[in-house]
Design an enzyme around this catalytic site. Sequence first.
Site, PDB file in Angstrom:
ATOM      1  N   HIS A 256      -3.052   6.846  16.408  1.00  0.00           N
ATOM      2  CA  HIS A 256      -2.106   6.243  15.475  1.00  0.00           C
ATOM      3  C   HIS A 256      -2.564   6.277  14.021  1.00  0.00           C
ATOM      4  O   HIS A 256      -1.949   5.635  13.175  1.00  0.00           O
ATOM      5  CB  HIS A 256      -1.831   4.787  15.862  1.00  0.00           C
ATOM      6  CG  HIS A 256      -0.919   4.632  17.033  1.00  0.00           C
ATOM      7  ND1 HIS A 256       0.454   4.653  16.922  1.00  0.00           N
ATOM      8  CD2 HIS A 256      -1.185   4.474  18.358  1.00  0.00           C
ATOM      9  CE1 HIS A 256       1.005   4.502  18.115  1.00  0.00           C
ATOM     10  NE2 HIS A 256       0.033   4.388  18.999  1.00  0.00           N
TER      11      HIS A 256
ATOM     12  N   LYS B  57       6.686  -4.477   6.257  1.00  0.00           N
ATOM     13  CA  LYS B  57       5.686  -3.827   7.105  1.00  0.00           C
ATOM     14  C   LYS B  57       4.345  -4.516   6.889  1.00  0.00           C
ATOM     15  O   LYS B  57       4.227  -5.374   6.014  1.00  0.00           O
ATOM     16  CB  LYS B  57       5.569  -2.340   6.763  1.00  0.00           C
ATOM     17  CG  LYS B  57       5.255  -2.061   5.294  1.00  0.00           C
ATOM     18  CD  LYS B  57       5.336  -0.578   4.993  1.00  0.00           C
ATOM     19  CE  LYS B  57       6.789  -0.145   4.975  1.00  0.00           C
ATOM     20  NZ  LYS B  57       6.986   1.221   5.400  1.00  0.00           N
TER      21      LYS B  57
ATOM     22  N   LYS C 286       0.038   1.644   2.362  1.00  0.00           N
ATOM     23  CA  LYS C 286       1.497   1.510   2.425  1.00  0.00           C
ATOM     24  C   LYS C 286       2.102   1.270   1.045  1.00  0.00           C
ATOM     25  O   LYS C 286       3.312   1.353   0.862  1.00  0.00           O
ATOM     26  CB  LYS C 286       1.876   0.395   3.402  1.00  0.00           C
ATOM     27  CG  LYS C 286       1.488   0.729   4.853  1.00  0.00           C
ATOM     28  CD  LYS C 286       1.854  -0.388   5.809  1.00  0.00           C
ATOM     29  CE  LYS C 286       1.385  -0.082   7.231  1.00  0.00           C
ATOM     30  NZ  LYS C 286       2.165   0.990   7.877  1.00  0.00           N
TER      31      LYS C 286
END
Length: 799
Positions: A352, A540, A546
Site C-alpha cells: 500500500h 483523508k 497528502k
Amino acid sequence: MTQKEIKEKIRNAVTEKFACEAEDATIRQIYESVISMVVQELSKRSSSASKEIAHQECKKVYYMSMEFLIGRSLKNNLYNLGIEEKVRAVLQDLNVDLEQLYEMEPDAGLGNGGLGRLAACYLDSLTACNYPATGFSIRYEFGIFRQVIIDGWQMEFPDNWLEMGGGWLIPRPDEAQEIHFDGQVEELWSSEGLKTIHKNYYKVLAVPYDLMISGYDSKIVNKLRLWGAKSLENFDMSLFSRGEYLKSCEGDAKAEAISRVLYPADDHEEGKVLRLRQQYFFVSASLQNILQDHLKKYGTLDNLAEKVVVHINDTHPALCVPELMRLLMDDHGYSWDAAWKITCATLAYTNHTVMSEALEKWSIDLFSRHLPRIYTIVQEINRRFCENVYNNHPEKRGAIDKMAVIGEGMVRMANLCVACCFSVNGVSALHSEILKEDLFRDYHDIFPGKLTNVTNGIVHRRWLCESNPLLSDLITELIGDGFVTNGAELEKLLKFKNDASVLNRLAEIKHENKLRLSRYIEHSCGIKVNPRSIFDVQAKRLHEYKRQLLCALHIYDLYRRIKNEGLRIHPHTFIFGAKASAGYVMAKEIIRFICALGDMINNDPAVSDQLKIVFLADYKVSLAEILMPAAEVSEQISLAGKEASGTGNMKFMINGALTVGTLDGANVEIHEQVGGENMFLFGLTTPEVNRWKADGYHPDQLYRNDPHLRDLLDSILKNGIGGKNFESIVRYLIGPDPYMVLADFNAYKNAHTKINDVYGDPLKWNEMSLVNIAKAGIFASDRAVREYAENIWHLSTVQ
C-alpha cells in the site's frame, strides 16, 4: 423476513433482554433489541452458509488486516438484507424513528483511514458476490481515538465505541488461542534432527469475537473475527493479600493493553513493543484458528494451499510468513522445505505504499527479544533467500543487501512478504508500475509474474445508494436499478449528459445534500456556511504527502488577494476532515495552521461572503456519508508518485464531485475514464518529480525567485496567522519541503482559477459531474474482489 416476522422478533428481543413490553421500552432498549434481531438473522444465515461452504469444499480467503473501518452497521445490514423499510414501519408503530437508532450507533473503532475502509469494502463485496471469506483483526477497545480540536490543537480522547456498538459482536471463548511472547529459544539436536524449544515465555489468551458481514442480496454471510487479549497470568492473590493491589493486577493490564488501542504512538520504545505485540498477537491467533479449522475438515495440512489463501493487507500482518512456518514445523512436524512450500503457496500480499520510509521495519534487538522463536525463523528465511539469489541469480548479487529480509540492523517486513508470497499486488496502475520499475524491481526480475495489480474499489451501494438516496433514486429512474449490483451500468447515464432537465435535477439533489451538510456544520462547529458556495473538500488521513498544507497555503493566498487586491470569486467553502497520528508532530502543526486560518477568515467580515474554512473534527465513516454526497470539488493533491491509490477520490467521484488533483494513484485511472476535460489536473508528473529530486530540489530558490510566493510566506513569518506563530511551517516549506508544495503551488492556484470559471456555467459543471458519476462504475469493489478471486486467489462462488 416479512414485516410481521420482524415485529415479532423485535418484541421477543425486548422481552428476553429487558423483561418488558416493546411499548414500555426505552429508546436504547429498542436500539439494542433491533441489533439483537439483526444479529440473530445474520447468525442463522451464516450457519446455513457455513454448512453449504463445507459441503461444496469451497476454497476460502482469509483477509488479514490491522484495520477494518466498518463504520456503522445497522443501516448497512438492513439495506443489504432488504428489510430497511419494513423495520422502519414496525418502529413507527412503536413511535420510534429508525433515523434515531442510526444516530445512536457509534462508528466501530476498528480503523483509521483508507487501508481499513478498503478492507471493510472488500469484506462487503466478497459477501455480496458470494465468495467465502473471513476477515481477521483486533477487537480494539478504544479504536484509534476520538479527535477534539482545542484552540487549533488536536487532542486525543478514548473512543469507547463498544458501549453502544458491542452488540454486534458474538463472543466465542470456546475458540480462544494461546499466544507466546518473550522468553528464550533452545535448539536440541537428536537422531530425528533439530528440535526447537521456546521456553520461559509470557502467555496471552486471544479470545475471538465475531462480527457478521452481510452482502447485498447475497446467499451467504461472512464474518470478521476480532481478537481480544486476556491475561493467562491472572490476578496474583498473594500480592493482593500483602496489600500490593496494583501489582496484583499487572498481568491483566499488560495483556489487555494489546487490544486496547489501534496504533499506539510508537515514538518511544514501549509504543514500538506494543505495536509488535499487537501484530504477532492477531497473526498467531488467526493462523492457529485457520489451521485448526482446516484440520477438522480435511485431516491434513498437505492441501492447505489448495483450500486456503491468507491475504496480507499491507505489512502489519507480515508476521504471517514466519508464524505459519513455526506452526507447520513446531506444532505439526513438517520439515523446513515442506513448510516453506506450503507457506509460499498459501500467502499473498498487497503493498500500500511506494515510500521507502513508510515500509515497516523492526530493530533486530527489539524483534529478537520479544519474538525469539520467530526471529530464528526469519534469520533462516533470510539466509536461504540470500543464498538462492547469490547462486541462481549472479546478476543480482550486487542487490542482495537491498533485497535481504534482514539488513542494516533491521527486519524488513515488506521484503519478507515479497520473498515469500506467491502474489504481490499494487493498488493502482501507476502504483504497481512503480513497484515493478523501482521499489521491488530486483524481485520483479527474479520472480517474473509475481508482481501484479488490482486497482482499489469502493462499495458503491454504500457510498451511493445508502449515502445518497436522492441521487440513487434519480439514477434508477433514468436507467433502472441494474447499477446496484453492476456498477458498470452507471455508464448508461452518459446519454443524458446534454439533457438540461436531468442536469438541473442533478444540481437540485446536490443542493439538498449541501443543505444537510450545512446543518451538520452549524450544529457541530457553530459555523454558518453558504450552501450556494462551492463545497471544496479534502477529507483523508493527515499526512505531509497528502498535502493538506498546499490547499491551506492557497486559501491564505486567496484571502490576501481578496483583501489586498479586491479579487472577486464565487463564494467558496473549504472543508477539511483529517486525523493526525498521535505522535506525528508536523501533521498536528498543519491542523493547527488550518484551524488558525479558519478562525481568522471566518471572523473577517471583509471576506466572509466569499471565503469560509471548516475543519470537521473526528472524521469517520458516518461523517463521510454526509460529506461525500455534498462535495462539489474533491481535493486529491498528493505529490505525484506518493499516493498508492486512494479510495476517497472514488467516493467523491461517484457522488458527482469533480477532482482537482495530480496524476497520482488512482487519479491516473480516473483521468483515463473521464478525460482531462472533466477534472482539473495540475502539477508535476511522477517522472518530473523524480528528475527534480535527481537534480536536487531547492525550495529556497523558488522562494527567492518568485516575488508573490516570497511575499506570501514572509507575511506568515512577520504576522503569523491570526496572531499565532507559524514560523515552523514557513521554515519547513523553504527548507526541506520533501513533498514539493512550493513547486506545485502556482499550478494548483491556476487549477482553482479554472474551477471558479467553470462553476460560473452551471450546465457545464453538472455535465462534468454527470460524466464522473457515469464513469465511476469501474471503481466498484465488486470488480476488485472479482479480479482478486479470479487472478490471485482462484476462488469460486458458493453455489
